[in-house]
Design an enzyme around this catalytic site. Structure first.
Site, PDB file in Angstrom:
ATOM      1  N   HIS A 185     -10.260  -4.882  11.191  1.00 26.97           N
ATOM      2  CA  HIS A 185     -10.942  -4.754   9.889  1.00 26.97           C
ATOM      3  C   HIS A 185     -12.325  -4.141  10.000  1.00 26.97           C
ATOM      4  O   HIS A 185     -13.158  -4.330   9.107  1.00 26.97           O
ATOM      5  CB  HIS A 185     -11.097  -6.128   9.225  1.00 26.97           C
ATOM      6  CG  HIS A 185      -9.826  -6.749   8.757  1.00 26.97           C
ATOM      7  ND1 HIS A 185      -8.914  -7.301   9.615  1.00 26.97           N
ATOM      8  CD2 HIS A 185      -9.309  -6.921   7.519  1.00 26.97           C
ATOM      9  CE1 HIS A 185      -7.886  -7.784   8.927  1.00 26.97           C
ATOM     10  NE2 HIS A 185      -8.108  -7.570   7.651  1.00 26.97           N
TER      11      HIS A 185
ATOM     12  N   GLU B 189       0.809  -1.225   0.000  1.00 26.65           N
ATOM     13  CA  GLU B 189       0.000   0.000   0.000  1.00 26.65           C
ATOM     14  C   GLU B 189       0.838   1.269   0.000  1.00 26.65           C
ATOM     15  O   GLU B 189       0.535   2.221  -0.725  1.00 26.65           O
ATOM     16  CB  GLU B 189      -0.959   0.021   1.198  1.00 26.65           C
ATOM     17  CG  GLU B 189      -2.130  -0.943   1.087  1.00 26.65           C
ATOM     18  CD  GLU B 189      -1.834  -2.326   1.658  1.00 26.65           C
ATOM     19  OE1 GLU B 189      -0.691  -2.540   2.112  1.00 26.65           O
ATOM     20  OE2 GLU B 189      -2.739  -3.177   1.657  1.00 26.65           O
TER      21      GLU B 189
END
Lengths: 361, 336
Positions: free
Chosen positions: B137, B68
């Site tokens: 998450h 990322e």
């Protein structure tokens, strides 16, 4: 510690070799049966969230764990059911965690991705790709600071080697001579992306060279080969503070998670091809050739099935966590007082949900 | 604009509306390209980009390794040279890995170099909780990013705005974070097929008119508030107005204030933690602008301030569910 790790050591060469391998085989079968059942329970909506299965990777998991000592520490990513089981966490506690129940190994707080058992030296169960690497490196640093002759085994997937955290962790481990082995489970795909499409150098073990660190690759479906390599590298780490990378080549039969059919990026033929050299079958065949009885293997397989069925019964019977415990484990015991003066002006419901139940009790 | 053509609308999901926006903008502007994990061969982790690789090819629908920080930063660089990268981050939780590139780089480019270079970068990513995805998450960092000067932050709550805001983001000359939402991906709504219709950045909308209380929300919290407004009407004869912020930075304080001046009561709702969050900002501004119009303190509802637990019953208790929003409204109206 349960039978799962009591005899953990190097594969012996004497007459007990067969016994040792039978025990490892039993762990492998247990993991396979457990994963198969977890998928069934997930599809029956008794397990929620993400559920990443490791079917096909049992020889790597069990091989590496068999080389660990009780005093060594284990860190894993999110595909961690097998690691928990092989480390000796009872199947009951693992299944109860997947069910989100009070008797789960993370008290119902973690679920599939965040299994942990600190007493058994298993420090998670982490969900951000490569996020566990710096943490594991720090555990190794603590081992050194505390003068403990032990090593850290840090599991990661092939997809994690392109994260900055990988490079930073390896450099620190090499620079500071930390007792850690980074286990790269190369199962050919990071989610739906093949290793070749993700890594400019697909021989992942070679990456260690950039940090003047030893790296090697073994057949991850060969129990003995994995165990031998892991044992050798862990010994170096413990005794000489030499970090290393161990890449095991294996394959995951199921999708990335239960939600992924696993067929958008690979063919059924490819999966079948790998299943033909299934690590369980390989191990079983060798055991038979080396004198194990068919009856003995069948009874091992039956015991594993029974253990998994019992785990489901146990998980079903375990109660849900109590609602008023929502915030209890968020801070260390004694923190309630520090937060007491933050109650005024809380968002609606916050006092009841968080403060009344005891924040940090 | 397309004043001469009457463009039809079509019912589609939020996910399909985002895909249509991407397709239209990629067709309109060669500089637009996609990057992200699993956006191509896998058709997108949540299938937003499904079919785009086949349509536009691998140069414009670029699968990335799990890196990322690397590919968000590469997006910053490409944008500085006039490209229009649209980056997909699988979930906002993973954007933290690239936080340095977003906050220290993308958000700084224009100002730090005296306005010589811009950064027309778009990052799309879903937030949200509710599916037992646990602590790492299930987060909503909307307020973190919206608190960063140099970034623009959008958060559509329905398919029409998903399309309109994503298109506006792609055409904008600054870095824009478009926060999508996992539970809404499957929601359906009418979407204009007009390729030139944009949802303006910095404009909230009144999603439901009412006179008794104002509910202010964005993203999935708006969906919850609309359902609560129906309940309030049916069960308590309370007529709630719902303001959908749509844009968090710039924030349309005026639309919120116009509503509060009429209803004299306000409940601000968000999916994330309220402390130092979007609702904290709203409360500060509302009391400042509407001090004399408020008949009760500004009320807030958000995620319970704990790392999200896995167990279903604990997760449900932690979420800012309809029961809690309804109770907050009754509380602020003095009805409970």
């Amino acid at each position: 510690m349960s039978a799962a790790t009591t005899s953990a050591s190097q594969p012996p060469t004497d007459a007990s070799a067969l016994r040792w391998r039978l025990e490892r085989y039993e762990q492998m079968v247990l993991i396979r049966q457990f994963e198969t059942e977890a998928e069934r329970q997930y599809k029956a909506a008794r397990i929620g969230g993400y559920c990443h299965l490791s079917s096909g990777q049992e020889a790597t998991t069990v091989g590496v764990l068999s080389a660990m000592r009780e005093s060594d520490l284990l860190v894993a990513g999110y595909r961690c059911h097998g690691f928990a089981l092989a480390r000796g966490v009872p199947p009951n506690a693992v299944m109860a965690e997947l069910f989100g129940r009070r008797d789960g190994c993370a008290r119902g707080r973690g679920g599939s991705m965040h299994l942990l058992d600190a007493e058994r030296g298993f420090f998670g169960g982490w969900g951000i790709v490569a996020g566990q690497l710096p943490v594991a490196t720090g555990l190794a640093l603590a081992l050194v600071r505390q003068g403990r002759t032990a090593a850290v085994l840090c599991e990661l997937g092939d997809g994690a080697v392109n994260m900055g955290a990988w490079h930073e962790s390896l450099n620190l481990a090499a620079l500071w001579q930390l007792p850690i082995v980074y286990l790269v489970i190369n199962n050919a795909y990071g989610m739906g992306t093949s290793v070749e499409r993700a890594s400019a150098e697909p021989n992942l073990y070679k990456r260690a060279a950039a940090f003047a660190m030893h790296g090697e690759r073994v057949d991850g479906d060969d129990l003995q080969a994995v165990s031998e390599a892991a044992g050798r590298l862990l010994t170096r780490a413990r005794e000489q503070r030499l970090p290393a990378v161990l890449e095991t080549l294996t394959y995951r039969y199921r999708g990335h998670s239960v939600a992924d059919a696993g067929l958008a990026y690979r063919t059924r033929e490819e999966i079948s091809e790998h299943q033909a050299s299934d690590p369980l079958i390989q191990t079983r065949t060798r055991l038979l050739a080396d004198g194990a009885g068919e009856h003995e293997l069948e009874s091992i397989e039956h015991r594993a099935l029974e253990a998994v069925a019992e785990a489901v019964r146990f998980a079903e019977a375990s109660p849900q966590p109590e609602l008023n415990t929502l915030a209890r484990g968020v801070y260390a015991p004694g923190s309630s007082e520090q937060f007491a003066r933050m109650r005024p002006g809380s968002a609606y419901g916050e006092e009841r949900l968080v403060f009344d139940g005891g924040l940090g009790e | 604009m397309s004043a001469t053509v009457d463009w039809p609308t079509e019912t589609m999901t939020y996910r399909e509306a985002l895909r249509l926006a991407l397709r239209e903008e990629m067709t309109r502007d060669e500089r637009v390209f996609l990057m992200g994990e699993e956006v191509g061969v896998f058709d997108g982790s949540y299938k937003v980009s499904a079919g785009l690789l086949a349509e536009f090819g691998p140069e414009r629908v670029r699968d990335t390794p799990i890196s990322e920080e690397g590919f968000v930063g590469a997006g910053v660089g490409a944008a500085m040279l006039g490209e229009r990268p649209v980056i997909e981050i699988m979930t906002i939780n993973f954007l933290l890995v690239a936080m340095d590139q977003v906050v220290n780089h993308a958000a700084k480019v224009r100002a730090m170099f005296g306005g010589q270079v811009g950064c027309p970068l778009v990052i799309r990513t879903p937030n949200g909780a509710g599916n037992q995805l646990t602590a790492q998450h299930s987060q909503s960092f909307d307020g973190w990013f919206a608190g960063t000067p140099g970034l623009k932050v959008l958060a559509p709550s329905n398919p029409a705005d998903a399309k309109g805001l994503l298109k506006a983001a792609i055409r904008d000359d600054d870095p824009v974070l478009v926060i999508e939402n996992l539970p809404i991906y499957k929601e359906k709504g009418a979407v204009s097929l007009d390729p030139e219709l944009l949802t303006p950045i910095g404009r909230a909308t009144v999603a439901r008119s009412g006179s008794d209380v104002t509910l202010v929300a964005h993203s999935f919290a708006t969906v919850r508030c609309l359902a609560v407004a129906d309940r309030l009407s049916e069960r308590h004869d309370i007529n709630a107005e719902v303001v959908d912020l749509r844009s968090l930075r710039p924030l349309d304080v005026e639309t919120v204030a116009e509503s509060v001046v009429r209803t004299n009561h306000v409940v601000c709702v968000e999916e994330g933690w309220p402390t130092y969050g979007v609702t904290a900002e709203l409360a500060a501004r509302v009391q400042n602008v509407c001090f004399d119009d408020l008949d009760a303190p500004v009320e807030r509802v958000g995620l319970a301030e704990v790392p999200m637990p896995y167990a279903k019953n604990l997760e449900l208790a932690a979420l800012p569910g309809e029961d809690r929003i309804e109770a907050a409204v009754l509380h602020t109206l003095g009805a409970a």
